[in-house]
Design a protein around this motif. Sequence first.
Motif, PDB file in Angstrom:
ATOM      1  N   ASP A  27       0.865  -1.181   0.000  1.00  0.00           N
ATOM      2  CA  ASP A  27       0.000   0.000   0.000  1.00  0.00           C
ATOM      3  C   ASP A  27       0.900   1.229   0.000  1.00  0.00           C
ATOM      4  O   ASP A  27       1.655   1.464   0.940  1.00  0.00           O
ATOM      5  CB  ASP A  27      -0.910  -0.002   1.226  1.00  0.00           C
ATOM      6  CG  ASP A  27      -1.993  -1.059   1.139  1.00  0.00           C
ATOM      7  OD1 ASP A  27      -2.496  -1.291   0.030  1.00  0.00           O
ATOM      8  OD2 ASP A  27      -2.338  -1.660   2.178  1.00  0.00           O
ATOM      9  N   THR A  54       3.232   0.780   3.211  1.00  0.00           N
ATOM     10  CA  THR A  54       2.970  -0.187   4.272  1.00  0.00           C
ATOM     11  C   THR A  54       2.672  -1.537   3.617  1.00  0.00           C
ATOM     12  O   THR A  54       2.167  -1.581   2.486  1.00  0.00           O
ATOM     13  CB  THR A  54       1.773   0.218   5.154  1.00  0.00           C
ATOM     14  OG1 THR A  54       0.595   0.300   4.335  1.00  0.00           O
ATOM     15  CG2 THR A  54       2.019   1.562   5.820  1.00  0.00           C
ATOM     16  N   GLY A  56       0.647  -4.659   2.572  1.00  0.00           N
ATOM     17  CA  GLY A  56      -0.793  -4.827   2.396  1.00  0.00           C
ATOM     18  C   GLY A  56      -1.161  -6.268   2.074  1.00  0.00           C
ATOM     19  O   GLY A  56      -0.306  -7.142   1.928  1.00  0.00           O
ATOM     20  N   ASN A  60      -0.565  -7.548   5.651  1.00  0.00           N
ATOM     21  CA  ASN A  60      -1.257  -6.805   6.717  1.00  0.00           C
ATOM     22  C   ASN A  60      -1.826  -7.765   7.765  1.00  0.00           C
ATOM     23  O   ASN A  60      -1.836  -7.455   8.962  1.00  0.00           O
ATOM     24  CB  ASN A  60      -2.370  -5.937   6.125  1.00  0.00           C
ATOM     25  CG  ASN A  60      -3.011  -5.045   7.174  1.00  0.00           C
ATOM     26  OD1 ASN A  60      -2.334  -4.329   7.903  1.00  0.00           O
ATOM     27  ND2 ASN A  60      -4.330  -5.084   7.263  1.00  0.00           N
ATOM     28  N   GLN A  63       1.042  -8.554   9.949  1.00  0.00           N
ATOM     29  CA  GLN A  63       1.329  -7.466  10.879  1.00  0.00           C
ATOM     30  C   GLN A  63       0.348  -7.471  12.057  1.00  0.00           C
ATOM     31  O   GLN A  63       0.737  -7.201  13.202  1.00  0.00           O
ATOM     32  CB  GLN A  63       1.261  -6.127  10.149  1.00  0.00           C
ATOM     33  CG  GLN A  63       2.477  -5.838   9.292  1.00  0.00           C
ATOM     34  CD  GLN A  63       2.494  -4.409   8.800  1.00  0.00           C
ATOM     35  OE1 GLN A  63       1.494  -3.926   8.261  1.00  0.00           O
ATOM     36  NE2 GLN A  63       3.600  -3.723   8.999  1.00  0.00           N
ATOM     37  N   ASN A  64      -0.912  -7.748  11.785  1.00  0.00           N
ATOM     38  CA  ASN A  64      -1.896  -7.845  12.863  1.00  0.00           C
ATOM     39  C   ASN A  64      -1.532  -8.956  13.838  1.00  0.00           C
ATOM     40  O   ASN A  64      -1.613  -8.792  15.063  1.00  0.00           O
ATOM     41  CB  ASN A  64      -3.290  -8.102  12.281  1.00  0.00           C
ATOM     42  CG  ASN A  64      -4.027  -6.837  11.890  1.00  0.00           C
ATOM     43  OD1 ASN A  64      -4.737  -6.251  12.693  1.00  0.00           O
ATOM     44  ND2 ASN A  64      -3.851  -6.416  10.649  1.00  0.00           N
ATOM     45  N   GLY A 272      -9.148  -2.552   6.477  1.00  0.00           N
ATOM     46  CA  GLY A 272      -8.319  -3.546   7.143  1.00  0.00           C
ATOM     47  C   GLY A 272      -8.971  -4.264   8.298  1.00  0.00           C
ATOM     48  O   GLY A 272      -8.350  -5.129   8.926  1.00  0.00           O
ATOM     49  N   ASP A 275      -8.913  -8.047   8.024  1.00  0.00           N
ATOM     50  CA  ASP A 275      -7.603  -8.622   8.336  1.00  0.00           C
ATOM     51  C   ASP A 275      -7.426  -8.763   9.844  1.00  0.00           C
ATOM     52  O   ASP A 275      -6.875  -9.749  10.333  1.00  0.00           O
ATOM     53  CB  ASP A 275      -6.485  -7.740   7.770  1.00  0.00           C
ATOM     54  CG  ASP A 275      -6.436  -7.744   6.251  1.00  0.00           C
ATOM     55  OD1 ASP A 275      -7.020  -8.657   5.640  1.00  0.00           O
ATOM     56  OD2 ASP A 275      -5.812  -6.830   5.678  1.00  0.00           O
ATOM     57  N   THR A 276      -7.884  -7.759  10.594  1.00  0.00           N
ATOM     58  CA  THR A 276      -7.778  -7.812  12.049  1.00  0.00           C
ATOM     59  C   THR A 276      -8.621  -8.943  12.612  1.00  0.00           C
ATOM     60  O   THR A 276      -8.188  -9.666  13.521  1.00  0.00           O
ATOM     61  CB  THR A 276      -8.222  -6.474  12.662  1.00  0.00           C
ATOM     62  OG1 THR A 276      -7.361  -5.432  12.191  1.00  0.00           O
ATOM     63  CG2 THR A 276      -8.174  -6.513  14.169  1.00  0.00           C
ATOM     64  N   SER A 311      -5.304   1.152   7.820  1.00  0.00           N
ATOM     65  CA  SER A 311      -5.190  -0.229   8.276  1.00  0.00           C
ATOM     66  C   SER A 311      -4.448  -0.246   9.600  1.00  0.00           C
ATOM     67  O   SER A 311      -3.218  -0.166   9.635  1.00  0.00           O
ATOM     68  CB  SER A 311      -4.448  -1.072   7.224  1.00  0.00           C
ATOM     69  OG  SER A 311      -5.220  -1.177   6.050  1.00  0.00           O
ATOM     70  N   VAL A 313      -3.658  -1.831  13.630  1.00  0.00           N
ATOM     71  CA  VAL A 313      -3.509  -3.098  14.337  1.00  0.00           C
ATOM     72  C   VAL A 313      -3.809  -2.857  15.812  1.00  0.00           C
ATOM     73  O   VAL A 313      -3.903  -1.721  16.268  1.00  0.00           O
ATOM     74  CB  VAL A 313      -2.089  -3.685  14.173  1.00  0.00           C
ATOM     75  CG1 VAL A 313      -1.809  -3.984  12.710  1.00  0.00           C
ATOM     76  CG2 VAL A 313      -1.033  -2.728  14.733  1.00  0.00           C
TER      77      VAL A 313
END
Length: 326
Positions: A27, A54, A56, A60, A63-64, A272, A275-276, A311, A313
């Motif tokens: 992203d 970042t 994506g 992502n 990362q979460n 996002g 994704d979380t 997005s 976290v």
Amino acid sequence: MLSQKVRDLQQAGNRPNILVIGDLMIDHYIVGEANRLSPEAPVPVVNVRNEFITPGGAANVAQNLLSLGAGITLGGVTGNDADADRLSDVLKKEGIDASAIFKDATRPTTVKTRVMAGSHQLVRVDRETTHPLSADLQKAFIAHAKNAIDAADIIVFSDYNKGLFAPELTQHLIEEANRRDKKVIVDPKGLDYHKYKGAYIIKPNRKELAEAAKTERISNVEQLQEAARVILKQTGAQYIVVTLSEQGMAIVSELAYQLLPVKATSVFDVTGAGDTVIAAMAYFMAQGLNIDEACELANHAAAIVIRQAGSAVTTVEEILQDMESR
């Protein structure tokens, strides 16, 4: 009490190992001010003040999971280009194991460039190719993924419909996971859910479920259950978890239905959030919690990130604080 159960797990210091396989992207944000129109065309002129990238897509999700405290191996495919190197550098700095990422010289690394004037998005420019991987690359990916599957406590598929999850490859990966008794949780995309046959959980949103089940709309509990059972029959999944935006999420199995109301007190940006949700579900199930408990915690995680821009976290401690403040 669920919050105390999670605190006990945190104190035990267990760190689950989670394998995320999915479509990787960058992203890219170009942020500036737009105070006038161009003399060349009726479009804003953006005076750039900042520019950044970042990770994506599936990155992502990783990362979460990292923010929650998991050990992460990330698998996927990028191009063989400078953007792939940039993504790799970011992942390594964050401590994400990127050894299961392959490079494909026939495609670019997927990059989504958003041009922003303040908090307003003016345009998005996508660089991507979505054709399936070659047969040779699929074989190499499966062979390499076996070791990562062996080491994982749970596996997440993050499908953004960018070419990785061709039906044959998807089925090979699920078969390898099931052979090792590893649960697969899928964040799906597209209309063909047959390719997810054998997954443990499939997590569509309301629109994705309606499209995959080939129903015109889902506007009540009965329609949601009927659509979910179409997918359960297609895939043999144990659960369909449906995210319902302002209504929360629903857990559907062959025998049961449960609605978890939304936990958000305010909504700023839903970017996002899916994704979380899948990251929190995977993390807490890898810690030994059941699906109801994991989804309850994921619901709180989503409530936290949608109160933030972009997005975002969250952490286990923030989730616990959100639960205990209600």
